[in-house]
Design an enzyme around this catalytic site. Structure first.
Site, short mmCIF file in Angstrom:
data_model
loop_
_atom_site.label_atom_id
_atom_site.label_comp_id
_atom_site.label_asym_id
_atom_site.label_seq_id
_atom_site.Cartn_x
_atom_site.Cartn_y
_atom_site.Cartn_z
CB ALA A 294 -0.93 0.00 1.21
CE1 TYR A 358 5.20 6.50 -4.10
CE2 TYR A 358 7.04 6.71 -5.63
CZ TYR A 358 6.01 5.96 -5.10
OH TYR A 358 5.77 4.68 -5.56
#
Length: 452
Positions: A294, A358
């Protein structure tokens, strides 16, 4: 989405134009749709090249023979034979002069390797070398294998390198089965380290690798997570599919198809670790495999990034993972000889425009597994990361045409990968036979030209 270049090249009306323009003609990659079999190399010819003083030749020969391959030394290959597998035992390299033997054996052979062939080089770990020169010579094989991968990639051939510790020769069985088989269709130009530091589980199955294992996959409702859940189930694992409550309907459907157990849970919620611990305790008693798939993106350049974009990515992609690991490990719910696999990214390796948040989390996971693996090795637990490159998903289908085409072509295989390719690597790392691989990060990028 179908590959435009493959369509152009295969169509008689446009094939000539593609050839005239010098457009790539991507090979259809050899992949495996089923589970591992004991004799997965049946009918294949494997060439074994050796160096003086190599220490893994016997282990390599035993595994290849047991897997059904016909083994030839470099001088035994008939003129018309096109081997599907080439394994190079370079564990005896000590000096610059030893490179010559590698050249002499491989130079006349590489053009004869079959389309979709596999090349695996085995070398001594540079940090364990007997001299400074020997350490440098061993490291030089990274440049050799990656360059060879770029030369052979357009033919669908993958080339990888494994540093094998002298006491880890008996841990090569599953390494050879993965890197010399169709499961490594999109893994090329990679370097792994195989050691004997992690406690072995004893029994190393060659079929139904995960029978009797309980596996948790996060982000399992779609994409790579779904492909992973399917792949682990295919090898016999009992699968728990976890995804956010908003995806519950989709999660319920895919878990029903797999016979898996669905769990709708937001891993970033403050009570998620405790709820997960309770769920595992009450329903399964423990986990053998944990796949942290995830993750989210919230892209903006740093100067324009709002704080909530930064915090959301930090929480979901990193903080939640660490919290869940701590809760499960403290509750003794990760069983001995368990496998922990983390989805990093090429962004974490090479960086990416507009992804400081990220890329930070994905690079952090690379460092995290490198440290975590050694702390759990006495219990036989392995922690490794997987870094996908351009994988064909609904997200890439939505990209602008030229962005998508660039992503597909900027690798040695000249095409995008499939979710199954990532799932294959995760399946390998989840297997008992991957016991020698701990703390590694392996890219699934077709040897992407950026960061590889």
């Amino acid at each position: 989405m179908s590959d435009l270049l493959k369509q152009l090249n295969s169509n008689p009306l446009t094939g000539w134009l593609a050839k005239t323009l010098g457009l790539p003609n991507p090979v259809t990659l050899l992949r495996e749709e089923g589970a591992y079999t004991a004799e997965l190399f049946q009918g294949k010819t494997a060439v074994l090249a050796t160096s003086s003083g190599g220490y893994v030749q016997e282990s390599v020969r035993t595994t290849l023979e047991q897997a059904g391959a016909t083994i030839k030394l470099t001088g035994e290959l008939g003129e018309a034979q096109r081997p599907e597998i080439l394994v190079v035992d370079a564990t005896g390299l000590q000096s610059v002069e030893d490179y010559t033997l590698i050249y002499e054996q491989l130079q006349p052979l590489v053009r004869r390797i079959a389309v979709n062939g596999r090349v695996l080089m085995l070398a001594p770990p540079p940090e364990q070398a007997e001299s400074v020169v020997a350490s440098g010579v061993a490291r030089g094989l990274e440049g050799f294998s990656r360059s060879l991968g770029k030369e052979l990639g357009p033919r669908g051939i993958t080339v990888n390198l494994a540093y094998v510790a002298p006491d880890a020769a008996d841990r090569l069985d599953m390494v050879l089965r993965f890197f010399c088989g169709p499961q490594t269709a999109y893994v090329s130009g990679q370097t792994i380290t195989v050691t004997a530091k992690t406690r072995t589980p004893g029994v190393l199955p060659r079929e139904q690798l995960l029978a009797g294992k309980v596996a948790l996959v996060t982000g399992a409702a779609r994409g790579i997570g779904l492909a992973t859940a399917r792949r682990l189930h295919q090898e016999g694992a009992t699968v728990i599919g976890l995804d956010i409550p908003a995806a519950d309907e989709e999660l319920q459907r895919v878990c029903k198809d797999l016979g898996a157990t669905p769990l709708a849970l937001d891993i970033s919620a403050s009570d998620a670790p405790q709820r997960l611990v309770k769920f595992i305790q009450e329903n399964f008693g423990g986990l053998d495999i944990l796949v942290h798939n995830a993750g989210i993106t919230r892209d903006k350049t740093l100067g324009k990034m709002p704080e909530h974009f930064w915090q959301q990515v930090m929480q979901v992609n990193l903080a939640a993972i660490i919290a869940i690991d701590e809760a499960l490990l403290n509750a003794q719910l990760i069983r001995d000889c368990g496998r922990l696999v983390y989805l990093s990214s090429m962004s974490g390796v090479a960086g990416n425009f507009g992804q400081t948040n990220y890329a930070t989390t994905k690079a952090a996971l690379i460092g995290y597994v490198a440290a975590l693996g050694s702390t759990l090795s006495e219990r036989g637990i392995c922690a490794n990361a997987v870094a996908p490159g351009f994988i064909e998903t609904a997200m890439t289908d939505a990209m602008p045409f030229f962005t998508r085409e660039a992503g597909r072509r900027l690798n040695s295989l000249k095409q995008g990968g499939q979710p199954r390719d990532v799932a294959e690597l995760i399946g390998f790392l989840s297997s008992p036979g991957a016991v020698g691989v701990n703390g590694n990060t392996i890219r699934v990028c077709g040897q992407g030209l950026i960061g590889a």
